[in-house]
Design a protein around this motif. Sequence first.
Motif, short mmCIF file in Angstrom:
data_model
loop_
_atom_site.label_atom_id
_atom_site.label_comp_id
_atom_site.label_asym_id
_atom_site.label_seq_id
_atom_site.Cartn_x
_atom_site.Cartn_y
_atom_site.Cartn_z
N GLY A 152 0.69 -1.22 0.09
CA GLY A 152 0.03 -0.02 0.06
C GLY A 152 0.71 1.29 -0.14
N GLU A 174 -1.72 -5.10 1.97
CA GLU A 174 -0.51 -4.62 2.82
C GLU A 174 -0.16 -5.36 4.18
N MET A 179 -2.39 1.51 5.74
CA MET A 179 -1.91 1.81 4.07
C MET A 179 -0.90 2.95 4.18
N THR A 213 -5.50 -4.98 5.20
CA THR A 213 -4.29 -4.88 5.90
C THR A 213 -3.90 -6.00 6.72
#
Lengths: 465, 284
Positions: A152, A174, A179, A213
């Motif tokens: 990211g 990510e 991010m 994430t």
Amino acid sequence: MAEKKKPDLERREIPKQPPEVRRHNFFEVALGYTEELAVAEARRCIQCKKPQCVPSCPVEIDIPGFIAHIATGDFQEGVRVLKSRNCLPAVCGRVCPQEEQCEKTCALKKLGGTVAIGRLERFLADWEAARGAPEMPAIQGPTGKKVAVVGGGPAGLTVAGDLIQLGYAVTIYEALHRMGGVLVYGIPEFRLPKAIVNREVQYLQRLGVKLVTDFVVGKTRTIDSLLEEYDAIFVGSGAGLPWFMEIPGENLNGVYSANEYLTRLNLMKGYRFPEYHTPIKVHKRVAVVGGGNVAMDCARSALRLGAESRIVYRRSREELPARLEEVENAEEEGVIFEFLTLPIRYEGDASGWVRRMVCQRMRLGEPDASGRRSPIPIAGDETVFEVDAVVCAIGNSPNPLIGSTTPGLTLGKKGNIMADEATGSTSRAKIWAGGDVVTGAATVILAMGAGRKAARAMHEYLCGS
Amino acid sequence: MYKVIASRMIVPNVHVLTVEAPDVVRDMQPGQFVIIRAEEEGERIPLSVSDWDADRGTVTLVFLNIGSTTHRLARLEEGSGIPTVVGPLGNPAEIGLYGTVLCLAGCYGIGSLFPIARALKARGNRIITVLEARSSFLFYWEERFRQLSDKLVHITRDGTKGYKGHVGRLPEVIKALAEPVHRVIVNGCTFLLKRGSDATRPLGIPTTVSLNPIMIDGTGMCGVCRVSVGGVTRFACVHGPDFDGHQVDWPELLQRRKTYMAEEVVPLRTSRCEEHSLHAEETR
Ligand SMILES: Cc1cc2nc3c(=O)[nH]c(=O)nc-3n(C[C@H](O)[C@H](O)[C@H](O)COP(=O)(O)OP(=O)(O)OC[C@H]3O[C@@H](n4cnc5c(N)ncnc54)[C@H](O)[C@@H]3O)c2cc1C
Ligand SMILES: Cc1cc2nc3c(=O)[nH]c(=O)nc-3n(C[C@H](O)[C@H](O)[C@H](O)COP(=O)(O)OP(=O)(O)OC[C@H]3O[C@@H](n4cnc5c(N)ncnc54)[C@H](O)[C@@H]3O)c2cc1C
Ligand code: SF4
Ligand code: SF4
Ligand code: FES
């Protein structure tokens, strides 16, 4: 007949927090142009017929175009011109090494009055943000195809932003819990407020990009496993593996990699410990090894935490790879520079904490492969600094994780992914790559540029016309 | 948010936490770990995986409540959530066919060694399990270990179960066995890892330890987890966490773990109201 006006060569200074104030806080150093200052600065641009600034910007922003709109006060139109080329202007206006890029070839440079292109870019981006939610671009009808983006950072965010507008379903994976890549874990708040990065990320989310994430590609799932689900993948995993010098005493307590030091501070907000729970040590004398942006960021962070802060660099001021503006900021704030100095070992106390840094003094010899004059040790000339922390900011290379878990992906000597410069295509079908993972540690704008080219190539491949 | 499925204190100060994290357990292998955050402002801490259920998508962690983050984890209730669970991280434990393997564990290591012992058993090894604790009431998962072990031995500091003393008695335990030991695997606190390795070195038995240095990202990005093994600097999160216990530079590791000792107590002493008000200011 219109009389030819003499160009105004007085570059408008950007208001800043005074050095003696800002060296004690983590708020942004530069406060940004007011509307009046921005208009005055924009009017200085002589609107070259063949502007030399444009080809020096890696994403070829129509610089005279957006500046002309500032000059007439039509900021909204200026934003539109800017954003048609650069999706992260608030970031680039702040962190691009402008003196090496757009501003280097400005027609007014020879006359000593280079137009402050970066500051104007930043002004427009901030003006737009201050007005609330940005204009939403048109999104093309769904192509029915799915793209996964690994990482990211600026490269990944750019690819995602471009492809979502072309009608793809895009997911960014990510590894960290936020991010933004280096923009959130590396570059400090006082240079790039995290709110700006968050705003850009939220914008992508509003466009429909799915953000995942805490997902380490190569560990949580491999690229090949993702390819069972996605039609194409872009790898923008950056250059996050820190180098050490491999000299004695490097594992003493108090010797950090720049990544560790900055991650504790920025990503984990260690400067607000204990309110945020990740601890950061308060040191008295910090030495930062290196001379790039990363080193400046570490040294200025250490200063803000209350330490005497010193940059130890093996060449001279001329060769410092950091942005000039940041070097000047660091000097003003009181960072001490030790040029032509190379650490050769660290010595600790009985409890294993670093206490002394032993250095070799250098002199400059002939230019090396990088074109900079190479440092040569001066035999017998050693010097010692008392320190209680050392931050090693000598460079990073790409993390081998993706390379080692993706069979058939050709890698370069330093573990970087080999990709075509014009398209980002790799040795594997359906896999593109760009940004620091391809080039090694470079710049935000180059990573974005690579993302943009890859997005175009991926679109051509997926919906080939 | 990762949902907390179950959370309870199993013996004093040791907690078992089960969290829903389907992506994380899909390819989980014994010996790997996860990094978690207990709350938004929280630190990232590594915890070994003690069990998992790929079908239900859950991962089980056993942890010792010793500091600010584990303290917060310990208070989690079923149905609540935590913001980060990332993994599987680190290399899987080597599951070879060695012959007789002695599995030595203490503290949270009793939990984290379990999936390794289970896999080693399934691979065809004979398993001797040696559990160490201050006192007999600190043992847990005994039934699980009894089922997979060919022999189960206890060492307690106070002598309430098995051998009296600490892991220094390991050579006697080994001598008393009817069979030779081909490999030793140790999980638990750094002292147990070190003392276990010290005990097996003179006996020449290859010994694998699961190291637990300070970590942040767990992917090779920060370098805080570096350890010296055989004179070479390794990053425990990507080159480990398992290493040859006879090659580890133990004094360095023990020292590096103490880096934040002074700071670690600060959050414990900070009042939560102050923290909440500060945070409210920022997010407003
Ligand atoms: C301290 C510092 C200061 C800098 N200052 C400047 C500056 O002033 N100006 C400038 O132009 N440039 C600067 N740079 C360089 C610039 O930040 C980088 O060139 C740029 O961020 C590269 O972008 P990227 O998208 O390629 O990678 P990154 O920004 O590194 O992003 C990569 C992302 O991928 C994630 N990732 C990695 N591996 C995986 C995986 N296996 N699975 C999932 N995700 C993964 C990472 O966590 C990261 O978030 C600086 C860099 C640093 C470290
Ligand atoms: C690969 C690995 C697996 C682990 N598995 C387990 C496990 O299964 N169960 C368990 O109870 N513990 C495990 N640990 C140790 C666990 O990570 C620490 O106990 C935890 O971080 C303590 O956090 P805290 O905030 O509660 O305590 P703190 O008060 O912050 O610290 C207490 C102690 O933990 C150590 N520590 C602090 N922060 C970290 C960190 N980020 N990473 C590692 N150590 C740290 C410190 O050296 C100190 O000795 C493991 C560690 C590693 C590296
Ligand atoms: S993106 Fe960077 S190089 Fe291009 S005009 Fe803006 S500041 Fe200059
Ligand atoms: S080169 Fe300088 S003066 Fe000419 S258009 Fe670009 S910014 Fe304006
Ligand atoms: S935890 Fe950061 S490199 Fe290992």
